[in-house]
Design a protein around this motif. Structure first.
Motif, mmCIF file in Angstrom:
data_model
loop_
_atom_site.group_PDB
_atom_site.id
_atom_site.type_symbol
_atom_site.label_atom_id
_atom_site.label_comp_id
_atom_site.label_asym_id
_atom_site.label_seq_id
_atom_site.Cartn_x
_atom_site.Cartn_y
_atom_site.Cartn_z
ATOM 1 N N MET A 65 7.016 -40.886 5.280
ATOM 2 C CA MET A 65 8.261 -41.441 6.083
ATOM 3 C C MET A 65 8.196 -42.898 5.953
ATOM 4 O O MET A 65 7.470 -43.525 5.870
ATOM 5 C CB MET A 65 7.738 -41.141 7.795
ATOM 6 N N ARG A 68 14.111 -46.910 7.082
ATOM 7 C CA ARG A 68 15.570 -47.131 6.590
ATOM 8 C C ARG A 68 16.155 -48.038 7.450
ATOM 9 O O ARG A 68 16.886 -48.980 6.719
ATOM 10 C CB ARG A 68 16.151 -45.670 6.812
ATOM 11 N N ASN A 93 13.481 -36.862 16.400
ATOM 12 C CA ASN A 93 13.012 -36.170 15.220
ATOM 13 C C ASN A 93 14.069 -35.257 15.045
ATOM 14 O O ASN A 93 14.398 -34.373 15.945
ATOM 15 C CB ASN A 93 11.771 -35.622 15.457
ATOM 16 N N THR A 98 14.972 -37.110 9.454
ATOM 17 C CA THR A 98 14.887 -38.448 10.061
ATOM 18 C C THR A 98 14.049 -38.385 11.252
ATOM 19 O O THR A 98 13.912 -37.318 11.789
ATOM 20 C CB THR A 98 16.205 -39.165 10.373
ATOM 21 N N GLU A 100 12.912 -41.390 14.437
ATOM 22 C CA GLU A 100 12.868 -42.806 15.161
ATOM 23 C C GLU A 100 11.942 -43.169 15.786
ATOM 24 O O GLU A 100 11.098 -42.091 16.478
ATOM 25 C CB GLU A 100 14.358 -42.834 16.035
ATOM 26 N N GLN A 120 14.477 -46.684 12.221
ATOM 27 C CA GLN A 120 14.908 -45.068 11.881
ATOM 28 C C GLN A 120 14.273 -45.081 10.425
ATOM 29 O O GLN A 120 14.138 -45.864 9.493
ATOM 30 C CB GLN A 120 16.545 -45.535 11.589
ATOM 31 N N VAL A 122 13.143 -42.268 7.285
ATOM 32 C CA VAL A 122 13.592 -41.257 6.610
ATOM 33 C C VAL A 122 12.285 -40.735 5.790
ATOM 34 O O VAL A 122 11.558 -41.420 5.309
ATOM 35 C CB VAL A 122 14.772 -41.727 5.670
ATOM 36 N N PRO A 131 15.218 -38.866 -0.903
ATOM 37 C CA PRO A 131 15.015 -38.235 0.406
ATOM 38 C C PRO A 131 14.723 -36.643 0.080
ATOM 39 O O PRO A 131 15.177 -35.932 -0.864
ATOM 40 C CB PRO A 131 16.391 -38.137 0.914
#
Length: 151
Positions: A65, A68, A93, A98, A100, A120, A122, A131
């Motif tokens: 993770m 971003r 989630n 993604t 947060e 944020q 990703v 990604p």
């Protein structure tokens, strides 16, 4: 970690304590903004480790993770000797790509909020940086601690 008597923005934060050292102070005489960012990074990573997702797991799953976007609100200053406590929560989630994360930094002596942050995140494939869908381990462990949205 357990909840504290501080006035947290959300319940049950994962917390990490920091003490302001001389090297954290900038030419203006207070903690440099970059130090706060580093503390967010430290607390976020410690929370991930606490959930059982560290570098070894990231490598074996070929997933990570990454940030971003990051937003920080610098509210009050901290000074040499101040003891601070950072609270962090996973706040969203999408169970695909993604997540947060929220942060709140408090000064322990008076409980005042010094900083609020929002990331944020990703999911990427570590082998190529592109990604990728979250592995089930990410969704299960990170997803289990997402705080409910405010009412």
């Amino acid at each position: 970690m357990q909840s504290t008597p501080f006035n947290w923005d959300y319940e049950n934060p994962f917390t990490q304590e920091f003490r302001v050292q001389d090297q954290h102070i900038d030419f203006i005489g207070h903690v440099n903004n970059a130090v706060y960012v580093g503390w967010c990074q430290d607390a976020g990573w410690q929370h991930s480790l606490d959930l059982g997702l560290g570098l070894e797991e990231y490598k074996s799953l070929d997933a990570a993770m990454i940030i971003r976007r990051a937003d920080y609100d610098y509210i009050l200053s901290a000074y040499t000797g101040d003891e601070c406590i950072m609270g962090t929560w996973l706040s969203a989630n999408d169970h695909k790509l993604t997540m947060e994360r929220q942060f709140q930094l408090l000064r322990k002596v008076d409980g005042k909020t010094l900083l609020r942050g929002h990331w944020q995140l990703v999911c990427i494939r570590m082998s190529n940086g592109k990604p990728r869908r979250m592995p089930v381990e990410f969704d299960t462990r990170y997803g289990a601690v997402v705080i409910p949205p405010p009412v």
